[in-house]
Design a protein around this motif. Structure first.
Motif, PDB file in Angstrom:
ATOM      1  N   ARG A  14      -9.587  18.281 -10.146  1.00 46.85           N
ATOM      2  CA  ARG A  14      -8.547  17.702 -11.004  1.00 46.85           C
ATOM      3  C   ARG A  14      -9.181  16.925 -12.156  1.00 46.85           C
ATOM      4  N   SER A  15     -10.258  16.208 -11.858  1.00 47.56           N
ATOM      5  CA  SER A  15     -10.955  15.453 -12.887  1.00 47.56           C
ATOM      6  C   SER A  15     -11.529  16.381 -13.956  1.00 47.56           C
ATOM      7  N   SER A  16     -12.052  17.516 -13.507  1.00 48.11           N
ATOM      8  CA  SER A  16     -12.600  18.504 -14.438  1.00 48.11           C
ATOM      9  C   SER A  16     -11.502  19.073 -15.329  1.00 48.11           C
ATOM     10  N   TYR A  17     -10.374  19.418 -14.722  1.00 49.25           N
ATOM     11  CA  TYR A  17      -9.245  19.948 -15.485  1.00 49.25           C
ATOM     12  C   TYR A  17      -8.726  18.912 -16.485  1.00 49.25           C
ATOM     13  N   PHE A  18      -8.652  17.667 -16.043  1.00 46.59           N
ATOM     14  CA  PHE A  18      -8.141  16.608 -16.921  1.00 46.59           C
ATOM     15  C   PHE A  18      -9.050  16.435 -18.136  1.00 46.59           C
ATOM     16  N   SER A  19     -10.352  16.456 -17.913  1.00 42.36           N
ATOM     17  CA  SER A  19     -11.294  16.280 -19.030  1.00 42.36           C
ATOM     18  C   SER A  19     -11.198  17.449 -20.009  1.00 42.36           C
ATOM     19  N   VAL A  20     -11.009  18.657 -19.468  1.00 43.81           N
ATOM     20  CA  VAL A  20     -10.866  19.833 -20.340  1.00 43.81           C
ATOM     21  C   VAL A  20      -9.581  19.733 -21.158  1.00 43.81           C
ATOM     22  N   ILE A  21      -8.468  19.381 -20.505  1.00 43.07           N
ATOM     23  CA  ILE A  21      -7.180  19.246 -21.204  1.00 43.07           C
ATOM     24  C   ILE A  21      -7.264  18.173 -22.279  1.00 43.07           C
ATOM     25  N   LEU A  22      -7.894  17.045 -21.933  1.00 46.14           N
ATOM     26  CA  LEU A  22      -8.015  15.948 -22.891  1.00 46.14           C
ATOM     27  C   LEU A  22      -8.862  16.369 -24.093  1.00 46.14           C
ATOM     28  N   SER A  23      -9.946  17.073 -23.836  1.00 45.40           N
ATOM     29  CA  SER A  23     -10.801  17.552 -24.930  1.00 45.40           C
ATOM     30  C   SER A  23     -10.043  18.505 -25.838  1.00 45.40           C
ATOM     31  N   ILE A  24      -9.323  19.433 -25.215  1.00 44.97           N
ATOM     32  CA  ILE A  24      -8.537  20.395 -25.998  1.00 44.97           C
ATOM     33  C   ILE A  24      -7.461  19.674 -26.804  1.00 44.97           C
ATOM     34  N   ALA A  25      -6.788  18.711 -26.175  1.00 51.93           N
ATOM     35  CA  ALA A  25      -5.705  17.981 -26.843  1.00 51.93           C
ATOM     36  C   ALA A  25      -6.224  17.219 -28.061  1.00 51.93           C
ATOM     37  N   LEU A  26      -7.349  16.542 -27.917  1.00 52.26           N
ATOM     38  CA  LEU A  26      -7.911  15.767 -29.030  1.00 52.26           C
ATOM     39  C   LEU A  26      -8.298  16.673 -30.190  1.00 52.26           C
ATOM     40  N   ILE A 170     -12.902  21.622 -45.958  1.00 53.33           N
ATOM     41  CA  ILE A 170     -12.893  20.603 -44.899  1.00 53.33           C
ATOM     42  C   ILE A 170     -12.114  21.098 -43.690  1.00 53.33           C
ATOM     43  N   ALA A 171     -10.949  21.740 -43.945  1.00 55.05           N
ATOM     44  CA  ALA A 171     -10.143  22.269 -42.847  1.00 55.05           C
ATOM     45  C   ALA A 171     -10.910  23.346 -42.075  1.00 55.05           C
ATOM     46  N   GLY A 172     -11.619  24.216 -42.808  1.00 50.14           N
ATOM     47  CA  GLY A 172     -12.412  25.258 -42.160  1.00 50.14           C
ATOM     48  C   GLY A 172     -13.544  24.680 -41.333  1.00 50.14           C
ATOM     49  N   PHE A 173     -14.185  23.631 -41.866  1.00 49.20           N
ATOM     50  CA  PHE A 173     -15.291  22.976 -41.156  1.00 49.20           C
ATOM     51  C   PHE A 173     -14.808  22.356 -39.850  1.00 49.20           C
ATOM     52  N   PHE A 174     -13.690  21.628 -39.912  1.00 51.08           N
ATOM     53  CA  PHE A 174     -13.166  21.002 -38.705  1.00 51.08           C
ATOM     54  C   PHE A 174     -12.626  22.034 -37.719  1.00 51.08           C
ATOM     55  N   THR A 175     -12.102  23.136 -38.239  1.00 50.52           N
ATOM     56  CA  THR A 175     -11.645  24.214 -37.349  1.00 50.52           C
ATOM     57  C   THR A 175     -12.817  24.795 -36.570  1.00 50.52           C
ATOM     58  N   LEU A 176     -13.948  24.996 -37.261  1.00 47.15           N
ATOM     59  CA  LEU A 176     -15.149  25.509 -36.597  1.00 47.15           C
ATOM     60  C   LEU A 176     -15.624  24.536 -35.525  1.00 47.15           C
ATOM     61  N   ILE A 177     -15.635  23.247 -35.859  1.00 47.99           N
ATOM     62  CA  ILE A 177     -16.030  22.233 -34.879  1.00 47.99           C
ATOM     63  C   ILE A 177     -15.079  22.252 -33.684  1.00 47.99           C
ATOM     64  N   ALA A 178     -13.782  22.407 -33.971  1.00 48.80           N
ATOM     65  CA  ALA A 178     -12.783  22.436 -32.898  1.00 48.80           C
ATOM     66  C   ALA A 178     -13.029  23.599 -31.951  1.00 48.80           C
ATOM     67  N   VAL A 179     -13.300  24.758 -32.528  1.00 49.54           N
ATOM     68  CA  VAL A 179     -13.553  25.946 -31.704  1.00 49.54           C
ATOM     69  C   VAL A 179     -14.794  25.737 -30.839  1.00 49.54           C
ATOM     70  N   VAL A 180     -15.838  25.172 -31.427  1.00 50.90           N
ATOM     71  CA  VAL A 180     -17.090  24.932 -30.689  1.00 50.90           C
ATOM     72  C   VAL A 180     -16.866  23.942 -29.537  1.00 50.90           C
ATOM     73  N   LEU A 181     -16.118  22.868 -29.809  1.00 49.78           N
ATOM     74  CA  LEU A 181     -15.873  21.859 -28.774  1.00 49.78           C
ATOM     75  C   LEU A 181     -15.032  22.411 -27.625  1.00 49.78           C
ATOM     76  N   ILE A 182     -13.963  23.134 -27.971  1.00 51.32           N
ATOM     77  CA  ILE A 182     -13.129  23.736 -26.925  1.00 51.32           C
ATOM     78  C   ILE A 182     -13.929  24.757 -26.138  1.00 51.32           C
ATOM     79  N   ASN A 183     -14.728  25.542 -26.852  1.00 46.35           N
ATOM     80  CA  ASN A 183     -15.557  26.551 -26.185  1.00 46.35           C
ATOM     81  C   ASN A 183     -16.536  25.893 -25.214  1.00 46.35           C
ATOM     82  N   SER A 184     -17.123  24.776 -25.618  1.00 46.65           N
ATOM     83  CA  SER A 184     -18.075  24.069 -24.749  1.00 46.65           C
ATOM     84  C   SER A 184     -17.385  23.549 -23.491  1.00 46.65           C
ATOM     85  N   SER A 185     -16.187  22.983 -23.659  1.00 49.06           N
ATOM     86  CA  SER A 185     -15.441  22.469 -22.502  1.00 49.06           C
ATOM     87  C   SER A 185     -15.103  23.585 -21.521  1.00 49.06           C
TER      88      SER A 185
END
Length: 292
Positions: A14-26, A170-185
């Motif tokens: 549950r803790s793992s799922y919560f951290s993934v959901i929180l990361s995705i949400a942010l 800037i939007a493209g840069f943050f989108t790339l970062i978002a994809v990388v972060l979600i992918n890592s989680s």
């Protein structure tokens, strides 16, 4: 002992799922904010463009009925947003108000002409299109002169292009970062189950059979994350709209629908594609490579 271990595993899961959901949400929340900025920058640019007017000065011989027919014909043009007829009497009153004195008292006559102010649709407010419109209007037999602020159009177009370019970068840069972060989680979540994946594979389960439950679970996490991000975005937009009502953040429901739909689709798509490649990687590893 066994029950304690199972409870520990469930809490850890549950803790793992919560951290993934929180990361995705942010991450999705940041993307949602950027989406609003991109849409509102376009709206703001259009707002400034719509303030630009093309003024047609009419010949003194043009009658009232002819002016009305000309106004009616101009309204039918695809590039026209609004049309306002300004009589020379009304123009004289406005001019006298601006300079603080009645200039007709010492002139003895009104030198101004009847005019028509045309506000255009934003997509037609470019230097090239404005020149074409000016040429078209100048060819009308009732029109003596067509004026608009050409240097302002040039400057406005250049600045909007620069701002739009950097907003998209800037939007493209943050989108790339978002994809990388979600992918890592997602990869970390799948990594914790790599031995389960390999065990299922060793007992004869197909790759598709093994992969599908992971994808479904990640999509659910992505949807939960998108819901949390949308809720946070709604609160922020409502607060900013209350503080700065001039932005009209909540006025256009279609734009808000695009942003929230984009957040949801991004949450589903990125989690799906990340899980697919993460599980595929562990499915292709040999057993001794799982410990690396």
């Amino acid at each position: 002992m066994s029950n304690s271990f199972e409870r520990y595993q469930k809490r850890r899961l549950r803790s793992s799922y919560f951290s993934v959901i929180l990361s995705i949400a942010l991450v999705l929340f940041v993307l949602g904010v950027l989406g609003v900025v991109v849409l509102k920058s376009s709206k703001i640019a259009n707002h400034f463009k719509e303030q630009v007017a093309v003024t047609l000065f009419l010949k003194n011989s043009v009658s009232k009925s002819q002016s009305e027919k000309l106004v009616a014909s101009i309204k039918k043009k695809e590039y026209v947003k609004s049309v306002v007829f300004v009589s020379k009497e009304a123009a004289a009153k406005e001019f006298s108000k601006d300079i603080g004195e009645d200039f007709m008292e010492f002139l003895g006559t009104n030198p101004l002409k009847n005019s028509i102010d045309i506000h255009l649709n934003p997509e037609f407010i470019t230097p090239t299109k404005m020149k074409a419109i000016q040429k078209e209007m100048s060819e009308n037999a009732f029109v003596v002169e067509v004026l608009y602020d050409a240097p302002l159009i040039e400057l406005l177009t250049q600045n909007i292009q620069k701002i739009s370019f950097w907003v998209l970068v800037i939007a493209g840069f943050f989108t790339l970062i978002a994809v990388v972060l979600i992918n890592s989680s997602i990869r970390l979540s799948v990594y914790s189950k790599r031995f389960t994946i390999k065990t299922m594979q060793m007992v004869g389960a197909t790759k598709r059979f093994i992969r599908w439950p992971f994808i479904l679970n990640s999509i659910r996490l992505g949807i939960f994350g998108a819901i949390i991000a949308s809720a946070g975005l709604t609160v922020v937009l409502y607060y900013v709209a209350q503080q700065i009502p001039e932005l009209e953040l909540l006025a256009n429901k279609n734009d808000l629908g695009i942003v929230f739909s984009g957040v949801l689709l991004m949450g589903i798509f990125v989690t799906w594609i990340s899980t697919f490649f993460a599980t595929q990687r562990f499915l292709n590893l040999k057993t001794d490579q799982l410990y690396a």
